[in-house]
Write an enzyme that holds these catalytic residues in place. Structure first.
Site, PDB file in Angstrom:
ATOM      1  N   ASP A   1      -8.794  57.785 -14.748  1.00 64.88           N
ATOM      2  CA  ASP A   1      -8.060  58.323 -15.893  1.00 64.88           C
ATOM      3  C   ASP A   1      -9.020  58.339 -17.087  1.00 64.88           C
ATOM      4  OD1 ASP A   1      -8.140  55.799 -17.094  1.00 64.88           O
ATOM      5  OD2 ASP A   1      -6.023  55.381 -16.842  1.00 64.88           O
TER       6      ASP A   1
ATOM      7  N   HIS B   1     -10.155  54.349 -17.594  1.00 68.88           N
ATOM      8  CA  HIS B   1     -10.386  53.322 -16.577  1.00 68.88           C
ATOM      9  C   HIS B   1     -11.188  53.846 -15.398  1.00 68.88           C
ATOM     10  CE1 HIS B   1      -6.598  52.230 -18.682  1.00 68.88           C
ATOM     11  NE2 HIS B   1      -7.178  51.041 -18.708  1.00 68.88           N
TER      12      HIS B   1
ATOM     13  N   SER C   1      -5.627  46.095 -19.606  1.00 68.73           N
ATOM     14  CA  SER C   1      -5.358  47.129 -18.602  1.00 68.73           C
ATOM     15  C   SER C   1      -6.394  47.163 -17.489  1.00 68.73           C
ATOM     16  CB  SER C   1      -5.287  48.510 -19.262  1.00 68.73           C
ATOM     17  OG  SER C   1      -6.505  48.820 -19.916  1.00 68.73           O
TER      18      SER C   1
END
Length: 384
Positions: free
Chosen positions: A350, A353, A61
């Site tokens: 978030d 991240h 991610s």
């Protein structure tokens, strides 16, 4: 002669980069900055020359630019507020308010942002020569990582997709030697392993953990990682930039789940164990794979430096994420709720991240500092 618009853009860029919220830190350059101006702003000079054919990106991610949008996965960033600072303020699949580290590397190299592999048209699959992003959120090096969230692209799958890319591009080159030269001048950026710890090992039951202590688990990650690097090498890859895993025990998700302001030492210890294995592996691979070159990016150290002195980077908030996250800040951003206004002041966008500002700092320090990207800085690596 430059237009007044160009001069105005340069002036505003200098202000943005030289004046942070504390007056002494760099800010993120605009989305439409060109390579020449970006090199100047990074104090790299406008006469520097890179010979980089393409940027190929692999990972989790931290580098997913939209592949999971096309998969049956619960781990997606295809809804607002993700992408609020990207083009038109729309989500792309990046787990960020704007660009990610791979995007800044592409801009410095004078390349377009590598598009997600699964979003390419059939025509683009056969003609795109500037690079592709194979990154997939929640996936990792080990094949079982990420299954909790549905479908994702493991490192094995990403490598196989690159093999298809190579086959698709071969007709564009007049000879195998020209194809080999193109690949040898391409940069292969790999940022993976975070999910192997967070949703791989962490979700094992206690009995399995007792039977497989983390050092043994990390060895399995390292071996599988090595296998994929060798496969990429066999396909023509020669220049590798490999990210360490981050300081995983200091994310908002950890703080909120523990209801504490202290980092999770076990998470960070696991990250450091894996990082040491990867750091030791790369010189061995370089000596074994003739003509290969590797640099190791110490993402963990960058985060440690930020947490040790956030003000020097312009950050006012290291604990909270910028978006409104689900389940008291332990789950992804809640859809369609406006994020904080002061996004440049937050280390995290978030719960897991880094914000676009953090992503820029990662790229900038790797580009310029051999203490972060070693044994030589990324700028020197790209010129080599």
């Amino acid at each position: 002669m430059r237009s007044w618009t160009s001069y105005f853009l340069m002036f505003s860029l200098y202000l943005d980069l030289l004046l942070g919220s504390n007056g002494d830190v760099f800010r993120v350059p605009p989305l439409n900055v060109n390579q020449k101006d970006l090199l100047k702003l990074l104090e790299l000079g406008d006469d520097i020359k890179f010979d980089v054919s393409a940027l190929y990106v692999f990972g989790d991610s931290t580098v997913d630019s939209g592949n999971n949008n096309f998969l049956s996965s619960a781990s997606k960033a295809n809804y607002p507020p993700f992408g609020v600072d990207f083009a038109d303020g729309k989500p792309t699949g990046r787990f960020s308010n704007g660009r990610i580290e791979a995007d800044f590397i592409a801009q410095v190299a004078g390349l377009p942002f590598p598009p997600p592999c699964l979003g390419l048209s059939k025509e683009e699959q056969k003609t795109l020569r500037t690079g592709v992003n194979y990154g997939s959120s929640s996936c990792g090096v080990l094949p079982d990582t990420g299954k909790l969230f549905g479908t994702c692209l493991t490192f094995d799958m990403q490598t196989r997709l690159f093999e298809t890319t190579v086959k698709n591009l071969q007709p564009l080159f007049d000879s195998p030697k020209m194809m080999a030269d193109y690949l040898s001048k391409s940069l292969f950026f790999i940022s993976i392993g975070n999910a192997d710890i967070s949703t791989g090992y962490d979700f094992l039951d206690n009995t399995t953990k007792q039977q497989t202590p983390f050092p043994k688990f990390a060895q399995a990650i390292s071996q599988k990682f090595s296998d994929n690097i060798k496969r990429l090498y066999d396909l023509g890859a020669r220049k590798f930039l490999v990210n360490s895993v981050g300081m995983m025990g200091c994310s908002p998700m950890v703080f909120n789940s523990k209801r504490s302001t202290t980092c999770d030492d076990e998470y960070n210890e696991h990250a450091q164990i894996l990082n040491r294995l990867l750091s030791d592996l790369l010189p061995k691979l370089q000596s074994e794979l003739v003509g290969s070159k590797f640099i190791f990016a110490d993402v963990y150290k960058v985060f440690a430096d930020i947490f040790a002195s956030p003000n020097s980077y312009g950050f006012a908030n290291t604990r909270d994420c910028c978006c409104v996250a689900g389940e008291n800040g332990t789950r992804p951003c809640i859809r369609d709720i406006r994020p904080c206004n002061n996004r440049n002041d937050h280390v995290f966008f978030d719960p897991f991240h880094g914000s676009e500002t953090t992503q820029f700092i990662l790229a900038k320090r790797c580009l310029k500092e051999s203490s972060i990207c070693s044994p030589i800085s990324l700028v020197d690596f790209l010129r080599a």
